[in-house]
Each structure stands twice: as C-alpha cells, then as structure tokens.
Design an enzyme around this catalytic site. Structure first.
Site, PDB file in Angstrom:
ATOM      1  N   THR A 135      26.672  95.500  46.580  1.00  0.00           N
ATOM      2  CA  THR A 135      27.725  96.371  45.664  1.00  0.00           C
ATOM      3  C   THR A 135      27.906  95.998  44.321  1.00  0.00           C
ATOM      4  O   THR A 135      29.084  96.211  44.052  1.00  0.00           O
ATOM      5  CB  THR A 135      29.144  95.715  46.514  1.00  0.00           C
ATOM      6  OG1 THR A 135      29.036  94.435  46.830  1.00  0.00           O
ATOM      7  CG2 THR A 135      29.058  96.335  48.000  1.00  0.00           C
ATOM      8  N   GLU A 136      26.963  95.094  43.600  1.00  0.00           N
ATOM      9  CA  GLU A 136      27.066  94.566  42.493  1.00  0.00           C
ATOM     10  C   GLU A 136      27.639  95.534  41.457  1.00  0.00           C
ATOM     11  O   GLU A 136      28.526  95.230  40.338  1.00  0.00           O
ATOM     12  CB  GLU A 136      25.837  93.877  42.013  1.00  0.00           C
ATOM     13  CG  GLU A 136      25.756  92.377  42.863  1.00  0.00           C
ATOM     14  CD  GLU A 136      25.006  92.791  44.149  1.00  0.00           C
ATOM     15  OE1 GLU A 136      24.445  91.547  44.472  1.00  0.00           O
ATOM     16  OE2 GLU A 136      24.776  93.621  44.719  1.00  0.00           O
ATOM     17  N   VAL A 137      26.977  97.138  41.578  1.00  0.00           N
ATOM     18  CA  VAL A 137      27.149  97.855  40.561  1.00  0.00           C
ATOM     19  C   VAL A 137      28.709  98.093  40.320  1.00  0.00           C
ATOM     20  O   VAL A 137      29.203  98.717  39.519  1.00  0.00           O
ATOM     21  CB  VAL A 137      26.311  98.824  40.706  1.00  0.00           C
ATOM     22  CG1 VAL A 137      25.035  98.719  40.582  1.00  0.00           C
ATOM     23  CG2 VAL A 137      26.442  99.670  41.767  1.00  0.00           C
TER      24      VAL A 137
END
Length: 259
Positions: A135-137
């Site tokens: 989920t980094e973006v």
C-alpha cells in the site's frame, strides 16, 4: 541476544521467529528489523536448525511500518534515511539468500513491509481471512526494495498491478498470483506448516536444499548459458557430497532415508 520485539525458539530442527508486537499489529520499526537480522543470522549459524518458520503474534502477520517510525523518518537527513533503508535491504537479502528454507505462516493481514516479508520467504501459507498488499503508493511512499523481489516471484505484469494500485487482495487471489503457496483454514494452518517443515527436515538433505536455493536465486542474474554452466558445476559438486552418496546408497538398497 535478548529479543524485545520478536520471539525466537528452536524445536525439532525448526526455528520459529515470531513478530511480537501484537498491540502494534506487529508493525516494523528499526529495533524489530535489527532483531530480525540477528535472529536469521543465529538460525543460519545453528547446525541444529534446518527450517525457519516466520509468523506473527496476535491478529495480524505484520501491518508494515510503525507510525511512530514513519514520523521519525520525516525528521531524518537523507544520509540517515539511506542508512535506514540499507538496514531493511540487508534484512531482505538475508532472508532471500538464507541457507535454510524459510516458511511464512500468515495468520492475519500482511500489508506493505509485512507483505514484503512474505514475498521473501521460500514457501508461504495464509489463512482465508488474510489480506495482502503493498500500500506504499497510497501514502506517497514507494515499495522500492520489495519490487526487486516481487517481479522475480510473480512476474512483471502482476507486480505492476499490485505495486501501482496499492490494493489489498485476498489470500485466495494471492495464491492465484503465486505470492503464497496455499490457503489453509485458521484451525489447521499451524499443523499444516509444522508438517511441511517436518517433511523438509526428515525428507531432504540439508545440503541439497541449500544448493537448490542457491541455484534458483542465481539463475535470474545470468544469461542462460552461464546459468546452465553453473547448474552443471553444482550438479557435479553435489554428486561428491556425503549426503548425495548416502542418499543414493539408501535408494539402491531400498532403504528409507531419514535426514
């Protein structure tokens, strides 16, 4: 080394490494990364360890980076952030290139860096309720380090899908993508993983497992002809190893080999 954020236990040639911050959903911080590195190093040097199981305490496998940790990173200099990133890089390399077989036992959500840990393991098994994803973006960050390994594991197209959308997928979809090996009900997963570990301990040569892992990881970095040359060399070397000689003799004598 005394551990604060993980549990480490060895039984019947299997080392269990448990992320143990259940109140933080086993979120990663600098201290936990350092302890994980120490635990994997300890397991690698222990001749009584043949297989490693990585799991999480409580409801989550690992929720990614700790929020307080993320806040601290905003105050770091570029040099400090680079040093911190390299610590995580070294942990990932350590797991990926580990001499022993590493199995992920995913009994809860594995998100961002937590899903990264699953990606690195040789074998992974998840409960149906688990959600996995990078989920980094969604917070303006990038899944930089794990991308290198994920492309190798599931291919470029599926890696682009997961890394660019940041979406969470079900354990069943993760198995379809090749991110996990199988989906096992919660009441059976511990027994299932223990059986896989025991089968590896008693049914396969430690040297054969080590060399096979090395061959799999190395072939990606070489042209086909070079990879085949290395495979031929490892084949010849393994034939001379005591494990191979014992195993072939037992096979020819129709005896069951217990490793």
């Amino acid at each position: 080394m005394a551990f604060e954020h993980i549990l480490y236990d060895v039984k019947s040639r299997v080392a269990s490494i448990t992320l143990h911050r259940p109140e933080k959903r086993n979120a990663l911080n600098g201290a936990m990364v350092a302890e994980l590195r120490a635990a994997f190093k300890q397991a690698e040097s222990d001749p009584d360890v043949k297989v490693i199981i990585l799991k999480g305490a409580g409801e989550a496998f690992c929720a990614g980076a700790d929020l307080e940790y993320l806040q601290q990173l905003q105050l770091n200099t570029r040099e400090e952030n680079l040093a911190d990133s390299k610590e995580l890089m070294q942990l990932m390399q350590q797991i990926y290139y580990h001499d022993k077989v590493v199995i992920a036992q995913v009994e809860g959500h594995a998100v961002a860096g937590g899903c990264g840990l699953v990606t690195l393991c040789d074998l992974s098994y998840a409960v149906p309720e688990a959600k996995l994803g990078y989920t980094e973006v969604k917070i303006g960050f990038i899944p930089a380090l794990v991308a290198v390994f994920l492309v190798r594991k599931i291919g470029e197209g599926r890696a682009r899908d997961l890394l660019l959308t940041g979406r969470l997928i079900t354990a069943e979809k993760a198995a379809y993508y090749g991110l996990v090996n199988d989906v096992i009900p919660a009441d059976r997963i511990a027994e299932h993983v223990a059986k896989i570990a025991d089968d590896l301990c008693t049914g396969a040569s430690a040297n054969s497992l080590k060399v096979t892992k090395k061959l799999i990881t190395d072939v990606f970095d070489q042209p086909l002809e070079n990879a085949l040359e290395q495979a031929a060399r490892l084949n010849a070397e393994t034939r001379e190893h005591a494990d191979c000689q014992r195993g072939i003799k037992a096979f020819l004598d129709k005896e069951k080999m217990v490793w």
